[in-house]
Design an enzyme around this catalytic site. Structure first.
Site, mmCIF file in Angstrom:
data_model
loop_
_atom_site.group_PDB
_atom_site.id
_atom_site.type_symbol
_atom_site.label_atom_id
_atom_site.label_comp_id
_atom_site.label_asym_id
_atom_site.label_seq_id
_atom_site.Cartn_x
_atom_site.Cartn_y
_atom_site.Cartn_z
ATOM 1 N N CYS A 1 24.313 9.702 -14.640
ATOM 2 C CA CYS A 1 24.396 8.339 -15.181
ATOM 3 C C CYS A 1 25.762 7.968 -15.739
ATOM 4 O O CYS A 1 26.398 7.030 -15.257
ATOM 5 C CB CYS A 1 23.340 8.169 -16.274
ATOM 6 S SG CYS A 1 21.668 8.358 -15.658
HETATM 7 N N1 LIG Z 1 18.415 11.196 -14.367
HETATM 8 C C1 LIG Z 1 18.472 10.480 -15.476
HETATM 9 O O1 LIG Z 1 18.587 11.026 -16.564
HETATM 10 C C2 LIG Z 1 18.379 8.965 -15.428
HETATM 11 C C3 LIG Z 1 18.161 8.267 -16.630
HETATM 12 C C4 LIG Z 1 18.048 6.895 -16.598
HETATM 13 C C5 LIG Z 1 18.188 6.216 -15.391
HETATM 14 N N2 LIG Z 1 18.433 6.896 -14.245
HETATM 15 C C6 LIG Z 1 18.540 6.130 -13.009
HETATM 16 O O2 LIG Z 1 17.313 6.235 -12.312
HETATM 17 C C7 LIG Z 1 17.513 6.249 -10.896
HETATM 18 C C8 LIG Z 1 16.933 7.503 -10.285
HETATM 19 O O3 LIG Z 1 17.618 8.614 -10.811
HETATM 20 P P1 LIG Z 1 17.074 10.098 -10.708
HETATM 21 O O4 LIG Z 1 17.906 10.894 -11.650
HETATM 22 O O5 LIG Z 1 15.596 10.127 -10.846
HETATM 23 O O6 LIG Z 1 17.466 10.444 -9.199
HETATM 24 P P2 LIG Z 1 16.914 11.698 -8.345
HETATM 25 O O7 LIG Z 1 17.911 11.920 -7.283
HETATM 26 O O8 LIG Z 1 16.558 12.817 -9.270
HETATM 27 O O9 LIG Z 1 15.550 11.175 -7.717
HETATM 28 C C9 LIG Z 1 15.488 10.128 -6.821
HETATM 29 C C10 LIG Z 1 14.441 10.477 -5.767
HETATM 30 O O10 LIG Z 1 14.308 9.356 -4.887
HETATM 31 C C11 LIG Z 1 14.070 9.861 -3.587
HETATM 32 N N3 LIG Z 1 14.357 8.807 -2.626
HETATM 33 C C12 LIG Z 1 15.558 8.355 -2.188
HETATM 34 N N4 LIG Z 1 15.379 7.335 -1.336
HETATM 35 C C13 LIG Z 1 14.045 7.130 -1.228
HETATM 36 C C14 LIG Z 1 13.245 6.215 -0.507
HETATM 37 N N5 LIG Z 1 13.775 5.274 0.267
HETATM 38 N N6 LIG Z 1 11.911 6.309 -0.620
HETATM 39 C C15 LIG Z 1 11.350 7.253 -1.417
HETATM 40 N N7 LIG Z 1 12.061 8.142 -2.137
HETATM 41 C C16 LIG Z 1 13.398 8.071 -2.058
HETATM 42 C C17 LIG Z 1 14.964 11.077 -3.504
HETATM 43 O O11 LIG Z 1 14.526 11.944 -2.496
HETATM 44 C C18 LIG Z 1 14.806 11.667 -4.897
HETATM 45 O O12 LIG Z 1 13.764 12.605 -4.968
HETATM 46 C C19 LIG Z 1 19.021 6.116 -10.710
HETATM 47 O O13 LIG Z 1 19.351 4.763 -10.579
HETATM 48 C C20 LIG Z 1 19.582 6.635 -12.019
HETATM 49 O O14 LIG Z 1 20.851 6.102 -12.312
HETATM 50 C C21 LIG Z 1 18.505 8.258 -14.239
#
Ligand SMILES: NC(=O)c1ccc[n+]([C@@H]2O[C@H](COP(=O)([O-])OP(=O)(O)OC[C@H]3O[C@@H](n4cnc5c(N)ncnc54)[C@H](O)[C@@H]3O)[C@@H](O)[C@H]2O)c1
Length: 450
Positions: free
Chosen positions: A286
């Site tokens: 992030c």
């Molecule tokens: N990790 C954190 O601490 C955090 C905190 C707040 C916000 N965010 C935000 O949340 C969002 C997700 O982050 P994350 O850390 O969970 O990412 P991540 O990579 O851990 O998980 C995302 C998942 O989405 C899947 N994916 C991708 N394209 C897809 C599709 N078309 N259909 C279905 N699944 C799909 C991926 O395979 C993956 O498993 C991002 O925008 C991030 O900036 C993350």
């Protein structure tokens, strides 16, 4: 939250009425697209509250792991996952076929930067197309992925409207940023207030109604754009303050002062100051990424986001600064970086998690390797490490022999599970980027603090 907001006096359409009744009656079916760090904990929290949850992911490996009751996220235990699978409140799918059965759909897919460091919203658009193909009246769609202001109303809305349904009447669209902080024991999804901004008042109302079924505080916002901007402000605030405190560390070094003493002293002021600590650089998915979403959209409006640029400049220079400290430390023993045995302690982006994404420790390792150092690492959370441009490494067991045979030990992540007394008493020279050895009495070797 009080749902009797001014907007709630507006007459509900049949589609809206049915959705609200299912949300409030406890029979709502929720689909969560993306089962990563955000989507899986969210799915567990909703299932815990009694909602019927289906998790979707394109990563077959993750879906198989979930189906077998194995969690790959630190904050979700196998026991919790298995409980919700066995109760029938949670299931995982790699096919989107039953998306039309869902009353509400949350999109939690990645929002990385492209090679040119521009926003890559292709994952959001791909997920939105899957939803749009199956969109039916009465569905609520919530984007949770962090993104720039305008994504929900300018890019997502047209994808759904192509289906001939009207937003706010037939279907409902919101942006609600996820604020989860992996590894944070004090704040989790339950007790972190949730922002919800809809395209129309009815969208906001239904979004708030959904999150109110399992969260204590839900904050309605005037628009999707305001909610998108609020999330970017939160993360830019962190990036800029970390940039400031990293620069304070550079300044304290020049002035011969202990940065940590100075910060802790300033933090005794009970108002007007908030404590941030320096480190070897920014990490995680992030903070190093999200501010660039904001600066990018402003660039399109011919505006330069100067604080973001400056903070990024300072923060990305920190790994090189750490390497300079290693070089200085070795120099005191008349050694060069080339050929010296350097032990890296902690390769994750922060303490007590297993996430190595964007970890500054990886930059430190790459820079030291480029200068010819003989690199070893120990991390209780990361047994193997594949460097992007470098060899695969295995975590070495931490013992007196490993520490005493290293010319320099670099603390890049201060995991609680590491025996810091042992580190302090067996190492010849330490570069401590996290003040991990603050509490240790009479260390054997030299300690260079950041
Ligand atoms: N990790 C954190 O601490 C955090 C905190 C707040 C916000 N965010 C935000 O949340 C969002 C997700 O982050 P994350 O850390 O969970 O990412 P991540 O990579 O851990 O998980 C995302 C998942 O989405 C899947 N994916 C991708 N394209 C897809 C599709 N078309 N259909 C279905 N699944 C799909 C991926 O395979 C993956 O498993 C991002 O925008 C991030 O900036 C993350």
């Amino acid at each position: 939250m009080n749902l009797e907001t001014p907007t709630s006096t507006a007459a509900l359409t049949d589609a809206g009425d049915g959705l609200l009744r299912r949300i409030q009656g406890g029979g709502v079916r929720v689909g969560i697209i993306g089962q990563g760090y955000v989507g899986l904990p969210l799915a567990m929290t909703m299932a815990e509250a009694g909602l019927d949850v289906t998790g979707y992911d394109i990563d077959e490996g993750k879906i198989t792991s979930l189906a077998e009751g194995r969690s790959y996220i630190d904050d979700v235990s196998d026991e919790v996952l298995q409980t919700h699978m066995q109760s029938g409140r949670f299931r995982a799918r790699s096919s989107f076929d039953d998306l039309a059965d869902m009353d509400a759909i949350s999109i939690c897919v990645p929002t990385p930067l492209s090679k040119t460091r521009d926003p890559d919203i292709s994952f959001i658009l791909a997920a939105a197309r899957e939803v749009a193909e199956r969109l039916r009246p009465g569905q609520l769609i919530v984007l949770e992925s962090t993104t720039y202001p305008g994504t929900t109303d300018e890019l997502l809305l047209p994808v759904f409207e192509e289906r001939g349904l009207a937003v706010g009447r037939d279907f409902f669209l919101c942006f609600s940023p996820e604020r989860v902080d992996p590894g944070n024991l004090a704040f989790d999804i339950h007790n972190t207030p949730r922002l919800v901004g809809g395209i129309t008042d009815a969208c906001t109302r239904f979004g708030c109604a959904l999150y109110s079924t399992f969260l204590s505080t839900v904050v309605p916002m005037s628009s999707t754009r305001a909610a998108e901007m609020a999330k970017l402000l939160e993360n830019t605030f962190r990036a800029v303050n970390i940039g400031l405190v990293n620069e304070v560390a550079l300044m304290c070094r020049k002035l011969g002062l202990d940065t940590w003493e100075v910060i802790d002293a300033a933090a005794t002021k009970p108002f007007g100051f908030m404590k941030f600590y320096p480190g070897p650089g920014l990490g995680g998915h992030c903070i190093p990424v999200d501010p660039h979403y904001l600066s990018w959209i402003l660039k399109t409006l011919n505006y330069r986001a100067r604080f973001i640029e400056l903070a990024a400049e300072v923060n990305t220079s920190m790994p090189a600064h750490v390497v300079d400290l290693v070089s200085e430390s070795l120099n005191e023993d008349s050694k060069s970086v080339r050929g010296s045995r350097v032990l890296i302690l902690g390769v994750t982006y922060k303490a007590n998690v297993s996430d190595t994404r964007e970890s500054p420790a990886l930059d430190v390792i790459q820079l030291l390797l480029a200068r010819g150092a003989d690199i070893h690492y120990h991390d209780p959370y990361v047994p193997h490490l594949q460097l992007v441009a470098g060899p695969a490494l295995d975590s070495c067991p931490l013992d007196a022999e490993l520490l005493s045979s290293s010319d320099c030990v670099v603390v890049t992540a201060d995991h609680k599970a590491i025996d810091w007394d042992l580190v302090a008493h067996e190492s010849k020279a330490i570069v401590d980027c996290r003040n991990a050895l603050a509490g240790v009495e009479s260390p054997a070797g030299r300690i260079h603090k950041l």
